[in-house]
Design a protein around this motif. Structure first.
Motif, PDB file in Angstrom:
ATOM      1  N   LEU A   1       0.334  -0.999   0.163  1.00  0.00           N
ATOM      2  CA  LEU A   1       0.199  -0.386   0.112  1.00  0.00           C
ATOM      3  C   LEU A   1       1.232   1.361  -0.213  1.00  0.00           C
ATOM      4  CD1 LEU A   1      -2.553  -1.416   2.351  1.00  0.00           C
ATOM      5  CD2 LEU A   1      -2.692  -0.930  -0.346  1.00  0.00           C
ATOM      6  N   ASP A   2       1.577   1.508   0.670  1.00  0.00           N
ATOM      7  CA  ASP A   2       3.296   2.827   0.993  1.00  0.00           C
ATOM      8  C   ASP A   2       4.628   1.826   0.101  1.00  0.00           C
ATOM      9  OD1 ASP A   2       0.970   4.012   2.161  1.00  0.00           O
ATOM     10  OD2 ASP A   2       1.950   2.344   3.885  1.00  0.00           O
ATOM     11  N   PRO A   3       4.873   2.879   0.033  1.00  0.00           N
ATOM     12  CA  PRO A   3       5.904   2.231  -1.088  1.00  0.00           C
ATOM     13  C   PRO A   3       7.132   1.975  -0.695  1.00  0.00           C
ATOM     14  CG  PRO A   3       5.274   4.574  -1.905  1.00  0.00           C
ATOM     15  CD  PRO A   3       4.748   4.515  -0.897  1.00  0.00           C
TER      16      PRO A   3
ATOM     17  N   ALA B   1      -0.751  -4.378   0.568  1.00  0.00           N
ATOM     18  CA  ALA B   1      -2.180  -4.804  -1.053  1.00  0.00           C
ATOM     19  C   ALA B   1      -2.569  -5.505  -1.710  1.00  0.00           C
ATOM     20  CB  ALA B   1      -1.386  -3.904  -2.219  1.00  0.00           C
ATOM     21  N   ALA B   2      -1.069  -7.013  -1.842  1.00  0.00           N
ATOM     22  CA  ALA B   2      -2.042  -7.993  -2.304  1.00  0.00           C
ATOM     23  C   ALA B   2      -3.499  -8.430  -1.857  1.00  0.00           C
ATOM     24  CB  ALA B   2      -1.086  -8.522  -2.947  1.00  0.00           C
TER      25      ALA B   2
ATOM     26  N   LEU C   1       1.904  -9.865   5.560  1.00  0.00           N
ATOM     27  CA  LEU C   1       1.822  -8.385   5.569  1.00  0.00           C
ATOM     28  C   LEU C   1       0.153  -7.737   5.700  1.00  0.00           C
ATOM     29  CD1 LEU C   1       3.754  -5.594   6.808  1.00  0.00           C
ATOM     30  CD2 LEU C   1       4.037  -4.883   4.716  1.00  0.00           C
ATOM     31  N   ILE C   2      -0.601  -8.246   6.643  1.00  0.00           N
ATOM     32  CA  ILE C   2      -1.731  -8.130   6.991  1.00  0.00           C
ATOM     33  C   ILE C   2      -2.097  -6.030   7.190  1.00  0.00           C
ATOM     34  CG2 ILE C   2      -4.034  -7.986   7.215  1.00  0.00           C
ATOM     35  CD1 ILE C   2      -2.271 -11.589   8.236  1.00  0.00           C
ATOM     36  N   HIS C   3      -2.203  -5.849   6.724  1.00  0.00           N
ATOM     37  CA  HIS C   3      -3.288  -4.142   6.898  1.00  0.00           C
ATOM     38  C   HIS C   3      -3.487  -4.546   8.716  1.00  0.00           C
ATOM     39  CE1 HIS C   3      -5.056  -0.328   7.261  1.00  0.00           C
ATOM     40  NE2 HIS C   3      -3.659  -0.081   6.669  1.00  0.00           N
ATOM     41  N   PRO C   4      -3.648  -3.509   9.219  1.00  0.00           N
ATOM     42  CA  PRO C   4      -4.968  -3.637  10.340  1.00  0.00           C
ATOM     43  C   PRO C   4      -5.791  -3.678  10.215  1.00  0.00           C
ATOM     44  CG  PRO C   4      -2.890  -2.229  11.037  1.00  0.00           C
ATOM     45  CD  PRO C   4      -3.231  -2.506  10.186  1.00  0.00           C
TER      46      PRO C   4
END
Length: 519
Positions: free
Chosen positions: A296-298, A338-339, A368-371
């Motif tokens: 999601l972020d670079p 993001a994926a 890497l799961i976003h909260p």
């Protein structure tokens, strides 16, 4: 024939033990006092040992592992010089090879992970060499392989893939992701069915020795279903195996009829066959170690990049809806946040479009799961397929991943405790040959989350118990593959592992698998 197992610690599932198990025709028919009071033909005296459901590898690549065993053996080597020497050794021992194909090398031994063709040329320059990295999203090739594949400074990066280059644009010798790797592999000789059946038989024997009684092949390409069918018919396939047909953006429509054909052929093999075909695999992004996982972020080391999104949203939804409607389980590789969000969005939309059924969708790796997305696993009934041996700060994380994404994001990986608390189901897979297929090497890692020789735990708040891990390697892995096993219960399949001692109560480093006869 009825067989009684007794006089040991018999673990049935979380928090449940029994004193005896009675089996008939590979089915559990009685437990405890009912088993002890029944008639039987054979008794297995456990002599105090530990009996549990057999381990189930819910995401692996056993045919790739078997193929790698037939080439140069790079796994575990810690320098380029050692790798080059092993390729030279193999070439000298196999002078009639037209291509040399092997793996799996550790990309973290070179800063940035870019390996050069010239290094391999020192070992072999007259025939092409292709080596897979341990992440299996990257290959290292020599100059001959680049030449025969027509890869030059004029070759454009394919969609969803990349070619590592020098400043002048010429290829270094490292290619990442399937679309780029296929530029090389499309030129390799077609493998024989006989070679692949031998590779499958070898993989099954490795699994049986490790106490793994069921597995999956999570990357089934053209030519591989035929090998598995031949292995099933010949008896070389000795453990239950579920195939995941690989769907790719540019070919899923044309390949759909092949998936249906092979599923039907596999279903017709009969009740004694150990082969299954229930699943379609989607690769949504690459790997963090290669800088190709979709974020999601670079990336910090390349602020212009957020990685590679293999599918566009509409195409992914169309494909998932199509295969879900055909009765296939969805199994999506998604590593970056993001994926993972894209895969969850597509699965949620797919469930709105198609009628309700017991679909059990899976997101594999889920590193890497976003909260904001973590509670969606339980809400949508999505199984998180996690690799337990990855849940410590290994060299790949420390040397390749953390410099790319920073410590904060790096430390958000493998949120096992948070997933469990959210109500999500977790199924373990080894991803063999990316990492070891041995469950006893992996079982305690999510508990201590430490590197070998270290006492510093990585994200200790995400640690879980060894019994939790045992559940994820048995009951939950069986559930994710629609198998009636993974627990010791009346009516379940009698697939067992016997260990010398109980890994929940004792030092797991002292545990080992007790060999059992083929039954």
């Amino acid at each position: 024939m009825k067989t009684l197992y007794a006089n040991g610690e018999i673990w049935c599932s979380r928090g449940r033990y029994t004193e005896a198990v009675l089996v008939e025709n590979h089915e559990i028919i009685a437990l405890g006092s009912d088993a002890l009071s029944a008639q039987y033909d054979e008794k297995i005296d456990l002599e105090g040992k530990f009996l549990a459901p057999g381990f189930i590898d819910a995401h692996a690549h056993p045919l790739f592992a078997g193929r790698e065993s037939q080439g140069p053996l790079l796994n575990g080597l810690q320098s380029v010089d050692e790798m080059v020497a092993e390729v030279a050794r193999y070439a000298a021992a196999n002078p009639n090879k037209s291509w040399i194909i092997g793996g799996a090398y550790e990309a973290s031994v070179v800063a940035g992970g870019d390996f050069e063709a010239a290094w391999l040329d020192k070992a072999v320059s007259n025939i092409p060499v292709v080596l897979h990295a341990v992440d299996h999203h990257t290959v290292w090739v020599n100059s001959k392989a680049l030449e025969l594949s027509g890869i030059t400074d004029a070759t454009q990066d394919p969609d969803g893939g990349s070619i590592a280059r020098y400043a002048d644009g010429s290829p270094k010798g490292t290619l990442r992701e399937p679309s780029a790797i296929d530029l090389i592999l499309s030129n390799t000789p077609v493998r024989t069915i006989e070679d692949d059946v031998a590779a499958i038989a070898w993989a099954c024997e490795q699994y049986r020795a490790a106490g793994v009684t069921s597995t999956t092949d999570a990357w089934v390409e053209p030519g591989m279903p035929e090998a598995y069918i031949a292995a099933s018919r010949s008896g070389a396939l000795t453990i239950d195996t579920n195939l995941f047909f690989l769907a790719q953006p540019e070919s899923w429509r044309s390949r759909s009829k092949d998936f249906l054909h092979f599923r039907k052929e596999i279903e017709s093999l009969g009740e004694d066959s150990k082969l299954h075909a229930k699943t379609v695999k989607f690769i949504c992004d690459g790997a963090l170690s290669a800088g190709t996982a979709a974020l999601l972020d670079p990336y910090l080391d390349d602020p212009q990049s957020r990685g590679l999104m293999i599918w566009n949203d509409d195409e992914l939804l169309d494909a998932m809806v199509h295969f879900d409607a055909a009765g296939f389980q969805i199994h999506a590789h998604a590593i970056g946040d993001a994926a993972i969000r894209q895969a969850l969005d597509a699965i949620e939309a797919m469930q709105r479009v198609n009628p309700r059924w017991d679909r059990r969708p899976v997101i594999a790796h889920a590193q890497l799961i976003h909260p904001d997305d973590l509670p969606r696993f339980a809400k949508l009934g999505v199984i998180a397929n996690i690799q337990p041996l990855w849940t410590y700060l290994d060299p790949m994380n420390a040397q390749l991943i953390e410099p790319r994404i920073g410590a904060d994001r790096n430390n958000q990986q493998y949120q096992l405790n948070s997933l469990q608390k959210s109500g999500a189901r977790i199924a373990y897979g080894s991803d063999w040959p990316v990492t070891s297929h041995l469950p006893l090497e992996a079982l305690a890692v999510p508990t201590h989350r430490t590197a070998p020789g270290s006492d510093k735990a990585w994200s200790p708040q995400e640690a879980i118990s060894i019994e939790d891990s045992l559940v994820h390697y048995t009951e939950d892995a069986a559930y994710s593959n629609f198998w009636n096993k993974g627990v010791i219960a009346v009516g379940a399949d009698a697939d067992f592992v016997i260990l010398n001692q109980n890994p929940i109560k004792t030092d797991i480093s002292q545990c080992y698998v007790v060999p059992q006869p083929h039954r």
